[in-house]
Write an enzyme that holds these catalytic residues in place. Structure first.
Site, short mmCIF file in Angstrom:
data_model
loop_
_atom_site.label_atom_id
_atom_site.label_comp_id
_atom_site.label_asym_id
_atom_site.label_seq_id
_atom_site.Cartn_x
_atom_site.Cartn_y
_atom_site.Cartn_z
N ASP B 134 -3.28 6.12 4.32
CA ASP B 134 -3.28 6.46 2.90
C ASP B 134 -4.28 7.58 2.66
O ASP B 134 -5.41 7.51 3.15
CB ASP B 134 -3.63 5.23 2.07
CG ASP B 134 -3.22 5.39 0.62
OD1 ASP B 134 -2.29 6.17 0.33
OD2 ASP B 134 -3.83 4.73 -0.24
N HIS B 141 -7.41 11.88 -10.01
CA HIS B 141 -7.74 10.48 -9.72
C HIS B 141 -9.10 10.39 -9.03
O HIS B 141 -9.95 9.57 -9.40
CB HIS B 141 -6.65 9.87 -8.84
CG HIS B 141 -6.97 8.51 -8.30
ND1 HIS B 141 -6.88 7.37 -9.06
CD2 HIS B 141 -7.39 8.10 -7.07
CE1 HIS B 141 -7.22 6.31 -8.33
NE2 HIS B 141 -7.54 6.73 -7.11
N GLU B 206 -1.23 1.69 -7.96
CA GLU B 206 -1.53 3.11 -7.76
C GLU B 206 -0.21 3.84 -7.51
O GLU B 206 0.56 3.47 -6.63
CB GLU B 206 -2.50 3.34 -6.59
CG GLU B 206 -3.93 2.90 -6.90
CD GLU B 206 -4.95 3.39 -5.86
OE1 GLU B 206 -4.56 3.85 -4.78
OE2 GLU B 206 -6.15 3.30 -6.17
N GLU B 208 1.90 6.55 -6.06
CA GLU B 208 1.80 7.47 -4.93
C GLU B 208 3.19 7.88 -4.45
O GLU B 208 4.17 7.17 -4.66
CB GLU B 208 1.06 6.81 -3.75
CG GLU B 208 -0.32 6.30 -4.08
CD GLU B 208 -1.18 6.01 -2.85
OE1 GLU B 208 -0.80 6.44 -1.75
OE2 GLU B 208 -2.21 5.34 -3.02
N ASP B 240 0.25 1.46 -4.06
CA ASP B 240 -0.91 1.00 -3.28
C ASP B 240 -1.70 0.01 -4.14
O ASP B 240 -2.75 0.33 -4.70
CB ASP B 240 -1.74 2.23 -2.91
CG ASP B 240 -3.03 1.88 -2.19
OD1 ASP B 240 -3.08 0.82 -1.55
OD2 ASP B 240 -3.98 2.68 -2.29
N ARG B 244 -9.61 -4.07 -7.78
CA ARG B 244 -10.77 -3.19 -8.03
C ARG B 244 -12.10 -3.90 -7.89
O ARG B 244 -13.09 -3.29 -7.49
CB ARG B 244 -10.66 -2.59 -9.43
CG ARG B 244 -9.41 -1.78 -9.67
CD ARG B 244 -9.30 -0.61 -8.73
NE ARG B 244 -8.08 0.16 -9.00
CZ ARG B 244 -7.63 1.13 -8.21
NH1 ARG B 244 -8.28 1.44 -7.09
NH2 ARG B 244 -6.53 1.77 -8.51
N GLN B 247 -12.73 -4.27 -4.25
CA GLN B 247 -13.02 -2.95 -3.70
C GLN B 247 -14.47 -2.52 -3.98
O GLN B 247 -15.16 -2.01 -3.10
CB GLN B 247 -12.04 -1.94 -4.31
CG GLN B 247 -12.11 -0.54 -3.71
CD GLN B 247 -11.02 0.38 -4.26
OE1 GLN B 247 -10.17 -0.03 -5.04
NE2 GLN B 247 -11.04 1.63 -3.84
N LYS B 260 -7.04 -3.73 -0.57
CA LYS B 260 -5.78 -3.00 -0.50
C LYS B 260 -4.75 -3.67 0.41
O LYS B 260 -3.54 -3.53 0.19
CB LYS B 260 -6.04 -1.59 0.08
CG LYS B 260 -7.03 -0.75 -0.70
CD LYS B 260 -6.34 0.10 -1.74
CE LYS B 260 -7.25 1.20 -2.27
NZ LYS B 260 -6.54 2.00 -3.30
N THR B 264 1.49 -3.47 -0.02
CA THR B 264 1.85 -2.12 -0.42
C THR B 264 3.36 -2.13 -0.60
O THR B 264 4.07 -2.68 0.24
CB THR B 264 1.45 -1.11 0.67
OG1 THR B 264 0.04 -1.19 0.89
CG2 THR B 264 1.83 0.32 0.28
N GLU B 380 -7.82 3.97 -14.39
CA GLU B 380 -8.01 5.18 -15.18
C GLU B 380 -7.50 5.01 -16.60
O GLU B 380 -8.16 5.42 -17.56
CB GLU B 380 -7.27 6.35 -14.50
CG GLU B 380 -7.86 6.72 -13.15
CD GLU B 380 -6.85 7.47 -12.28
OE1 GLU B 380 -6.81 8.70 -12.36
OE2 GLU B 380 -6.10 6.81 -11.54
#
Lengths: 436, 436
Positions: B134, B141, B206, B208, B240, B244, B247, B260, B264, B380
């Site tokens: 990844d 971002h 996420e 992607e 993804d 948080r 993380q 993560k 996925t 975000e």
């Protein structure tokens, strides 16, 4: 935990002569994959300096039940299917092999016909690796490397709570003896306005143990700490080659990437949990350190979660080899320096439901000890490249030069047990290619 | 770069009625793998709402030469073998399929017999993924997330030089529509003395793009920038999923791991570089930003290295679905926001000799735009969880709740070209398990 039984009796000997000394006596019996003159990869068990072909054994009629099932599973070109079977069939095969290989065993002629000297075969990677995860359980390594990268903050606040790990590259894992090409990477001097692409100048080894994963856990299904060892198929040595200059520039914020994924070397022989049963030790924590969170803790794990394996690193330069000098030991360390056990790594890795699969590879992280001479990397041995080590040839090293050969080895011994070893995990550094 | 040719002519139509509108007209023709009533996975090409079985086509005698070779390679249960063939056979098959599926084509009855409505099959993961990497190419971002994790240092000094990436987990990649279980993880409040193991409270998506790798490069052999696209077999959407809170606590110093690797999600249809040829755009850099290092730069890459694909994220809560409400768009973004192209990612990834293999998966990283409404994650959209978004149902969200369903979609369009799309990449959040 696997029990110690008659297969560990140090007084027993094999009729295979070369098993009388060295890493691979009757009490070891690790699995591997070799290819003979026909190039066909086949699962084997190592005894002494020979490989016992499991396809031949499976066809011999000498095995029954679970042992036969295990030999059949290991007969192909990778050990993934054997790994998936778990400890029952693996232990049955160990006992059957013990009975066939012990002095005075019946059927010696038939079994001898299935043995090939290792000098006549190529030794291959033992499994098809799905995912490779590298951990960071060497607290002395974490502390001293942390001090180099982050002088103010050597051991991060999460270290004693989280078994820190990251995903590595499966495709570039190679078996011992495959050379490693010095990689290019972006290098940036602190005072340079921009990086340059150039061969790494700070190529390093990392002394690690690896485990091969056995039975899978389904996605979404954590593995409890007391079941974690049943998901381990075996152990190996692992050299996590690292380009320190590339790493320093690239690793924030998502961790090491090109600094590591150009190559990882593993030893070819898969030492079983059964073979290592005599070398289990209690898991404990230094006075004052926090206890692991409950999901990483259990009475059984505290009683026998640890492993006592001696580790060694030797270096041989091109000049040393030309002069006929032996490889020179630069590091002696131990699996006792693991801050987290492999059982804890399996449990932590799966605690979010992540699925491990047969043939997945976990690296321990660099297993440095606390003292001088026990550093598991040149980064530590040379104090970040500032203090070269001197070799018996008179040469000095901060990091690896082209032609340097690094050999990891590991041996388990204690009074009352037969000494067993891992063999070697060796690779030489080839020069960088011309690029771009 | 792949040329635009007659297969892109927007005036051409297929005799397959459902190809007349939607993401999958005659000009798209993505690959995938489906399983019918017999459970057997088979390679297919999607046209409209149907799947054309490539094993049947290969047996039909309607193809010759490279197109036949490609159809045979795609006939099995994964597309890895097709991916390995590269662009020649893939393009030949595209042209042959175009000729068979266009209005007025011969052999319509024979081809129609090979079509299965997608509602009658299970759509599977298209390839066996060796390694999943990844990246982090969404600069908006990187900057806004960086500001949350490191207020003083949002965009790190390496960002504009190094295509930052890390290895992800291949085993837990699932195809669209498989639910995602809310993972447990170590959570630590800033003022708490110790972490706890609990279900994540900050579960996020996420947005992607992904690429599937085609022909491999051998270990030790970098891929030059002008050859990089020949190693790309196709494109997909990729979610993804990220915890948080996990993380934030675990990611130093080695990057995201359990935050993560619990899952996925990828979209099932592999859009080919050929299908996306009309949507190539120049690669350029904002005024004042450094030019890429020479190994990541070439005139050809500058002329057409970019991609113009519209991206969208929709959310549907359990209550919205119960009330019959449509999924609500929360993000509109674009592949134009990639700071590095996929060609640059392939070249960078292999610049140290790392080997990519057919079926490897690369994620772009979160493709947020610069403006409100173009954020590629809830982190975000909700300003780090401080500013909830409000949905048409009156519900609010900072992070994902159980039962929330996230749908990624992507579409490429421009004047003079037929619009094509990626289909959907969708998954619902299932509640955490009881653990430990």
């Amino acid at each position: 935990m696997t029990a110690v039984d008659f297969t560990h009796d140090p007084n027993r000997r094999s009729w295979v002569t070369s098993a009388g000394s060295g890493d691979f006596p009757l009490q070891n019996l690790p699995f591997g994959v070799v290819a003979g003159a026909d190039g066909e990869p086949r699962g084997v068990v190592r005894i002494g300096d020979t490989a016992l072909h499991l396809s031949g054994l499976a066809a011999s009629g000498l095995l029954t039940g679970e042992a036969q099932a295990a030999a059949e599973a290991a007969a192909g070109g990778t050990l993934n299917t054997l790994f998936a079977l778990g400890s029952g069939p693996r232990t049955a095969l160990r006992r059957a092999l013990h009975a066939l290989l012990i002095e005075g065993a019946p059927h010696q002629e038939a079994v001898a016909a299935l043995l090939t000297p290792l000098r006549d075969v190529d030794v291959l990677l033992p499994a098809r690796i799905g995912d490779y995860t590298d951990f960071y359980v060497g607290i002395h390594h974490a502390r001293s490397v942390g001090a180099l990268f982050r002088p103010d903050d050597p051991l991060l606040p999460n270290y004693k709570w989280v078994p820190i790990g990251y995903h590595g590259r499966a495709s570039s894992v190679r078996v011992s003896s495959a050379p490693v090409i010095r990689p290019h990477g972006q290098l940036k001097a602190p005072d340079a306005p921009a990086p340059v692409l150039a061969p790494t100048r700070r190529l390093d080894f990392e002394l690690e143990l690896g485990v091969w994963i056995g039975p899978e856990n389904r996605l979404g299904t954590p593995v409890r700490i007391d079941h974690a060892e049943s998901h381990i198929a075996g152990f190996c040595l692992l050299n996590d080659w690292s380009a320190r200059d590339v790493q320093a520039w690239e690793y924030q914020p998502l961790g090491p990437f090109l600094a590591k994924n150009f190559g990882t070397t593993v030893s070819p022989w898969v030492l079983t949990p059964e073979a290592l049963a005599p070398f289990r030790i209690p898991f404990d924590r230094p006075e004052g350190d926090p206890a692991p969170l409950p999901y990483l803790d259990s009475p059984r794990h505290r009683a026998s979660g640890g492993l006592d394996i001696e580790l060694q690193v030797r270096i041989s330069t091109a000049r040393m080899r030309a002069d006929g000098q032996q490889p020179h030991p630069i590091t002696r360390s131990s699996s006792r320096h693991m801050y987290w056990t492999f059982a804890q790594l399996v449990t932590h890795h799966t605690s979010n439901g992540c699925n491990l699969q047969p043939g997945d590879l976990l690296g321990s992280g660099t297993l440095s000890g606390p003292d001088a001479g026990s550093e598991g990397s040149l980064l530590e041995l040379s104090r970040g490249g500032t203090d070269p080590i001197t070799l018996p040839s008179g040469e000095t090293r901060t990091f690896l030069e082209d032609g340097d050969e690094i050999t990891l080895s590991a041996r388990a011994h204690r009074p009352g047990a037969a000494t067993i070893g891992f063999g070697e995990c060796v690779a030489v550094i080839d020069p960088a290619i011309t690029y771009p």
